[in-house]
Design a protein around this motif. Structure first.
Motif, short mmCIF file in Angstrom:
data_model
loop_
_atom_site.label_atom_id
_atom_site.label_comp_id
_atom_site.label_asym_id
_atom_site.label_seq_id
_atom_site.Cartn_x
_atom_site.Cartn_y
_atom_site.Cartn_z
N SER A 153 0.84 -1.18 0.00
CA SER A 153 0.00 0.00 0.00
C SER A 153 0.88 1.24 0.00
O SER A 153 1.82 1.34 0.81
CB SER A 153 -0.91 0.00 1.23
N VAL A 154 0.61 2.18 -0.90
CA VAL A 154 1.38 3.42 -0.98
C VAL A 154 0.43 4.58 -1.15
O VAL A 154 -0.74 4.40 -1.53
CB VAL A 154 2.41 3.40 -2.14
N SER A 186 6.74 6.57 -4.52
CA SER A 186 7.25 5.48 -5.34
C SER A 186 6.82 4.15 -4.74
O SER A 186 6.74 4.01 -3.51
CB SER A 186 8.78 5.52 -5.40
N SER A 187 6.58 3.18 -5.62
CA SER A 187 6.25 1.82 -5.18
C SER A 187 7.40 0.91 -5.59
O SER A 187 7.93 1.05 -6.69
CB SER A 187 4.98 1.32 -5.87
N VAL A 188 7.75 -0.01 -4.72
CA VAL A 188 8.76 -1.00 -5.07
C VAL A 188 8.19 -2.38 -4.78
O VAL A 188 7.85 -2.71 -3.64
CB VAL A 188 10.07 -0.80 -4.28
N ILE A 189 8.09 -3.16 -5.83
CA ILE A 189 7.55 -4.52 -5.72
C ILE A 189 8.71 -5.49 -5.94
O ILE A 189 9.44 -5.36 -6.92
CB ILE A 189 6.44 -4.75 -6.76
N ASN A 190 8.86 -6.43 -5.03
CA ASN A 190 10.01 -7.33 -5.05
C ASN A 190 9.61 -8.75 -5.44
O ASN A 190 8.48 -9.20 -5.21
CB ASN A 190 10.67 -7.36 -3.68
N CYS A 191 10.59 -9.46 -5.99
CA CYS A 191 10.37 -10.83 -6.46
C CYS A 191 11.67 -11.60 -6.30
O CYS A 191 12.75 -11.07 -6.61
CB CYS A 191 9.95 -10.78 -7.93
N THR A 192 11.59 -12.82 -5.84
CA THR A 192 12.77 -13.69 -5.81
C THR A 192 12.45 -14.97 -6.58
O THR A 192 11.30 -15.40 -6.64
CB THR A 192 13.19 -14.06 -4.37
N TYR A 193 13.48 -15.54 -7.18
CA TYR A 193 13.29 -16.76 -7.95
C TYR A 193 14.43 -17.71 -7.63
O TYR A 193 15.47 -17.32 -7.09
CB TYR A 193 13.23 -16.45 -9.46
N THR A 194 14.23 -18.98 -7.95
CA THR A 194 15.21 -19.98 -7.53
C THR A 194 16.06 -20.49 -8.69
O THR A 194 17.19 -20.94 -8.47
CB THR A 194 14.52 -21.17 -6.87
N ASP A 195 15.54 -20.45 -9.89
CA ASP A 195 16.22 -21.07 -11.02
C ASP A 195 17.24 -20.11 -11.61
O ASP A 195 16.88 -19.13 -12.25
CB ASP A 195 15.21 -21.49 -12.08
#
Lengths: 117, 112
Positions: B11-12, B17-26
């Motif tokens: 929520s902003v 500014s909005s920062v959306i994060n993502c992590t991946y394994t491959d």
């Protein structure tokens, strides 16, 4: 240039009935993908097809679900003997083949929302 | 197999500014994408980045990729109420499975 077309947009079925969802890819695209989105969840890959071939069906449930992409006509995702847990939004996406794949992005349809009573 | 994770909610305030994060394994993920889904609609591609890039900027959007940590972020500058939607991170390998693997999506709520 029409985008990916899915129909029906909304489908209501009673438990035990069959559901058929159709997808026409973008013009010039020969690869079709089906994804399922359960309420409040992300997209889960189901199946990847080219014309007359299933390339990857590793995400398809083993029973009741099938998909085809015939030489002529749309791709069809078929769910037999639907249960309440099949209620979801089913999205179709398409991409071009070979070198035209470019960035590899998928182009999505608006989805078909299945409700099982 | 591939696994892609995102936080569920952000929520902003409008204009922030909005920062959306993502992590991946491959680690063999070669193409990384951000899609936007508005209520009742399909997914639209916002932007993408190749794994040989660290950053990509496209108007109000900035994508940062940290390959070492397998971390991808999307920054939206000057967030507007029209940016309220679900944002999905997705990855794809260059070989093998062509389908994209998606995260669970981050619901962005922009408060006026």
């Amino acid at each position: 240039n029409a985008g990916v077309m899915q129909n029906p947009r909304h489908l209501v079925r009673r438990r035990g009935q069959e559901a058929r969802l159709r997808c026409s890819p973008m013009k010039g695209h020969s690869h079709v993908y089906w994804y399922r989105q359960l309420p409040e969840e992300g997209l889960k890959f189901m199946v990847y097809l080219q014309k007359e071939n299933i390339i990857d069906e590793s995400g398809m449930p083993k029973e009741r679900f099938s998909a085809e992409f015939p030489k002529e006509g749309p791709s069809i995702l078929r769910i037999q003997q639907v249960v309440r847990g099949d209620s979801a939004a089913y999205f179709c996406a398409s991409s071009p083949a070979g070198r035209a794949m470019g960035t590899g992005e998928l182009f999505f349809g608006e989805g078909s929302r299945l409700t099982v009573l | 197999g591939e696994d892609v994770e995102q936080s569920l909610f952000l929520s902003v305030r409008e204009g922030d500014s909005s920062v959306i994060n993502c992590t991946y394994t491959d680690s063999s993920s070669t193409y990384l994408y951000w899609y936007k889904q508005e209520p009742g609609a399909g997914l639209q591609l916002l932007t993408y980045i190749f794994s040989n890039m660290d950053m990509k900027q496209d108007q109000r959007l900035t994508v940062l990729l940290n390959k070492k940590d397998k971390h991808l972020s999307l920054r939206i500058a000057d967030t507007q109420t029209g940016d309220s939607a679900i944002y999905f991170c997705a990855v794809r390998r260059d070989t093998g499975r062509r389908a994209l693997t998606f995260g669970s999506g981050t619901r962005l709520q922009v408060q006026p």
